[in-house]
Design a protein around this motif. Structure first.
Motif, PDB file in Angstrom:
ATOM      1  N   HIS A   1       0.829  -1.203   0.000  1.00 13.07           N
ATOM      2  CA  HIS A   1       0.000   0.000   0.000  1.00 13.07           C
ATOM      3  C   HIS A   1       0.862   1.251   0.000  1.00 13.07           C
ATOM      4  O   HIS A   1       0.695   2.132   0.844  1.00 13.07           O
ATOM      5  N   CYS A   2       1.789   1.296  -0.940  1.00 15.06           N
ATOM      6  CA  CYS A   2       2.635   2.478  -1.061  1.00 15.06           C
ATOM      7  C   CYS A   2       2.996   2.703  -2.519  1.00 15.06           C
ATOM      8  O   CYS A   2       2.781   1.848  -3.370  1.00 15.06           O
ATOM      9  N   ILE A   3       3.553   3.871  -2.764  1.00 22.10           N
ATOM     10  CA  ILE A   3       4.095   4.228  -4.071  1.00 22.10           C
ATOM     11  C   ILE A   3       5.606   4.173  -3.932  1.00 22.10           C
ATOM     12  O   ILE A   3       6.166   4.567  -2.906  1.00 22.10           O
ATOM     13  N   TYR A   4       6.280   3.697  -4.979  1.00 22.74           N
ATOM     14  CA  TYR A   4       7.735   3.590  -4.974  1.00 22.74           C
ATOM     15  C   TYR A   4       8.333   4.640  -5.888  1.00 22.74           C
ATOM     16  O   TYR A   4       7.791   4.927  -6.953  1.00 22.74           O
ATOM     17  N   SER A   5       9.469   5.178  -5.464  1.00 21.52           N
ATOM     18  CA  SER A   5      10.228   6.055  -6.347  1.00 21.52           C
ATOM     19  C   SER A   5      11.709   5.798  -6.119  1.00 21.52           C
ATOM     20  O   SER A   5      12.119   5.378  -5.032  1.00 21.52           O
ATOM     21  N   PHE A   6      12.489   6.026  -7.177  1.00 22.80           N
ATOM     22  CA  PHE A   6      13.924   5.832  -7.114  1.00 22.80           C
ATOM     23  C   PHE A   6      14.609   7.054  -7.697  1.00 22.80           C
ATOM     24  O   PHE A   6      14.291   7.482  -8.798  1.00 22.80           O
ATOM     25  N   ASP A   7      15.524   7.616  -6.930  1.00 26.08           N
ATOM     26  CA  ASP A   7      16.306   8.760  -7.377  1.00 26.08           C
ATOM     27  C   ASP A   7      17.314   8.272  -8.416  1.00 26.08           C
ATOM     28  O   ASP A   7      18.165   7.440  -8.106  1.00 26.08           O
ATOM     29  N   PRO A   8      17.234   8.771  -9.653  1.00 28.20           N
ATOM     30  CA  PRO A   8      18.131   8.272 -10.693  1.00 28.20           C
ATOM     31  C   PRO A   8      19.600   8.608 -10.433  1.00 28.20           C
ATOM     32  O   PRO A   8      20.483   7.909 -10.918  1.00 28.20           O
ATOM     33  N   ASP A   9      19.875   9.659  -9.672  1.00 30.73           N
ATOM     34  CA  ASP A   9      21.270  10.020  -9.407  1.00 30.73           C
ATOM     35  C   ASP A   9      21.886   9.176  -8.301  1.00 30.73           C
ATOM     36  O   ASP A   9      22.972   8.647  -8.445  1.00 30.73           O
ATOM     37  N   SER A  10      21.166   9.042  -7.195  1.00 27.95           N
ATOM     38  CA  SER A  10      21.730   8.305  -6.054  1.00 27.95           C
ATOM     39  C   SER A  10      21.347   6.833  -6.058  1.00 27.95           C
ATOM     40  O   SER A  10      21.988   6.024  -5.412  1.00 27.95           O
ATOM     41  N   GLY A  11      20.267   6.497  -6.758  1.00 32.05           N
ATOM     42  CA  GLY A  11      19.772   5.127  -6.730  1.00 32.05           C
ATOM     43  C   GLY A  11      18.958   4.825  -5.487  1.00 32.05           C
ATOM     44  O   GLY A  11      18.462   3.720  -5.312  1.00 32.05           O
ATOM     45  N   LEU A  12      18.796   5.813  -4.611  1.00 29.02           N
ATOM     46  CA  LEU A  12      18.054   5.620  -3.365  1.00 29.02           C
ATOM     47  C   LEU A  12      16.575   5.422  -3.650  1.00 29.02           C
ATOM     48  O   LEU A  12      15.967   6.179  -4.405  1.00 29.02           O
ATOM     49  N   GLY A  13      16.017   4.385  -3.060  1.00 32.18           N
ATOM     50  CA  GLY A  13      14.593   4.129  -3.194  1.00 32.18           C
ATOM     51  C   GLY A  13      13.822   4.767  -2.052  1.00 32.18           C
ATOM     52  O   GLY A  13      14.330   4.894  -0.937  1.00 32.18           O
ATOM     53  N   LEU A  14      12.606   5.160  -2.354  1.00 29.91           N
ATOM     54  CA  LEU A  14      11.714   5.753  -1.356  1.00 29.91           C
ATOM     55  C   LEU A  14      10.348   5.105  -1.476  1.00 29.91           C
ATOM     56  O   LEU A  14       9.945   4.674  -2.555  1.00 29.91           O
ATOM     57  N   THR A  15       9.650   5.038  -0.359  1.00 28.96           N
ATOM     58  CA  THR A  15       8.250   4.618  -0.377  1.00 28.96           C
ATOM     59  C   THR A  15       7.418   5.777   0.149  1.00 28.96           C
ATOM     60  O   THR A  15       7.862   6.528   1.016  1.00 28.96           O
ATOM     61  N   GLN A  16       6.232   5.907  -0.397  1.00 27.35           N
ATOM     62  CA  GLN A  16       5.289   6.900   0.094  1.00 27.35           C
ATOM     63  C   GLN A  16       3.997   6.185   0.432  1.00 27.35           C
ATOM     64  O   GLN A  16       3.372   5.562  -0.429  1.00 27.35           O
ATOM     65  N   SER A  17       3.635   6.242   1.700  1.00 27.55           N
ATOM     66  CA  SER A  17       2.456   5.542   2.196  1.00 27.55           C
ATOM     67  C   SER A  17       1.191   6.056   1.535  1.00 27.55           C
ATOM     68  O   SER A  17       1.040   7.246   1.278  1.00 27.55           O
ATOM     69  N   MET A  18       0.274   5.128   1.280  1.00 25.80           N
ATOM     70  CA  MET A  18      -1.025   5.477   0.709  1.00 25.80           C
ATOM     71  C   MET A  18      -2.111   5.365   1.773  1.00 25.80           C
ATOM     72  O   MET A  18      -3.246   5.018   1.493  1.00 25.80           O
ATOM     73  N   ARG A  19      -1.721   5.675   3.005  1.00 26.65           N
ATOM     74  CA  ARG A  19      -2.681   5.606   4.111  1.00 26.65           C
ATOM     75  C   ARG A  19      -2.888   6.995   4.694  1.00 26.65           C
ATOM     76  O   ARG A  19      -1.998   7.835   4.667  1.00 26.65           O
ATOM     77  N   ILE A  20      -4.048   7.198   5.270  1.00 31.35           N
ATOM     78  CA  ILE A  20      -4.353   8.439   5.973  1.00 31.35           C
ATOM     79  C   ILE A  20      -4.226   8.170   7.462  1.00 31.35           C
ATOM     80  O   ILE A  20      -4.754   7.181   7.972  1.00 31.35           O
ATOM     81  N   PHE A  21      -3.521   9.044   8.137  1.00 29.89           N
ATOM     82  CA  PHE A  21      -3.397   8.984   9.594  1.00 29.89           C
ATOM     83  C   PHE A  21      -4.186  10.167  10.136  1.00 29.89           C
ATOM     84  O   PHE A  21      -3.873  11.311   9.845  1.00 29.89           O
ATOM     85  N   GLU A  22      -5.202   9.844  10.904  1.00 26.43           N
ATOM     86  CA  GLU A  22      -6.119  10.879  11.360  1.00 26.43           C
ATOM     87  C   GLU A  22      -6.041  11.023  12.868  1.00 26.43           C
ATOM     88  O   GLU A  22      -6.077  10.048  13.610  1.00 26.43           O
ATOM     89  N   SER A  23      -5.933  12.274  13.322  1.00 28.12           N
ATOM     90  CA  SER A  23      -6.012  12.556  14.749  1.00 28.12           C
ATOM     91  C   SER A  23      -7.288  13.355  14.991  1.00 28.12           C
ATOM     92  O   SER A  23      -8.103  13.540  14.082  1.00 28.12           O
TER      93      SER A  23
END
Length: 177
Positions: free
Chosen positions: A110-132
């Motif tokens: 349940h996330c989106i993936y991205s990869f920085d083409p320069d560093s090769g570092l991968g990132l995830t971005q959560s597709m969830r809502i956190f509600e307070s």
């Protein structure tokens, strides 16, 4: 000579990023395969605990459309008085461990993936809502670094162990195969 090395490193970066991206996707595919294979063994737990054939257990399993509902059913059936105490302990331990592994699996499903083409570092971005009480947050971004990749590998190993636990229970208590 120095310029040639710099150029070579620059040209190799995209290839290294593509390779890393492919390797991470393969690892996540392995996580999902291992998860699905292991979760499907709940069918044998349902069949054995309810005392029905495998086909009936499959219908019950597929009717429950979340992992949480399937685990809840197996745990509730296990806690019934007719379940032998030793079996109860084993099944509850296996479902507890499966529930623990669900957190990491859910994160990566349940996330989106991205990869920085320069560093090769991968990132995830959560597709969830956190509600307070008075605000919402969404899209938490986390690094997909070597430590996180290690956690994924550990989860795959753990799931393989849980898989063996379910098969052992199926064999030991004569649950339908």
């Amino acid at each position: 000579m120095h310029a040639t090395r710099t150029l070579a490193r620059t040209v190799d970066r995209p290839r290294a990023t593509i390779t890393r991206f492919r390797d991470v996707l393969l690892l996540l595919g392995q996580l999902n395969y291992t998860w699905t294979n292991t979760e499907s063994l709940l069918i044998h737990m349902i069949a054995g605990l309810v005392g029905v054939d495998k086909e009936t257990a499959i219908v019950i399993f597929l009717t429950l459309n979340t992992t949480r509902a399937r685990i809840d059913l197996v745990e509730r059936l296990t806690k019934m008085q007719k379940t032998p105490p030793a079996c109860r302990v084993e099944v509850l331990e296996a479902t507890r461990r499966l529930s623990e592994e669900a957190k990491l699996r859910n994160k990566y499903n349940h996330c989106i993936y991205s990869f920085d083409p320069d560093s090769g570092l991968g990132l995830t971005q959560s597709m969830r809502i956190f509600e307070s009480k008075d605000e919402i947050k969404y899209g938490k971004i986390e690094k997909l670094d070597e430590q996180e990749i290690g956690r994924i590998r550990e989860s795959i190993t753990s799931l393989a162990g849980i898989n063996r636990m379910f098969w052992d229970i199926t064999e030991r208590y004569g649950f339908p195969k």
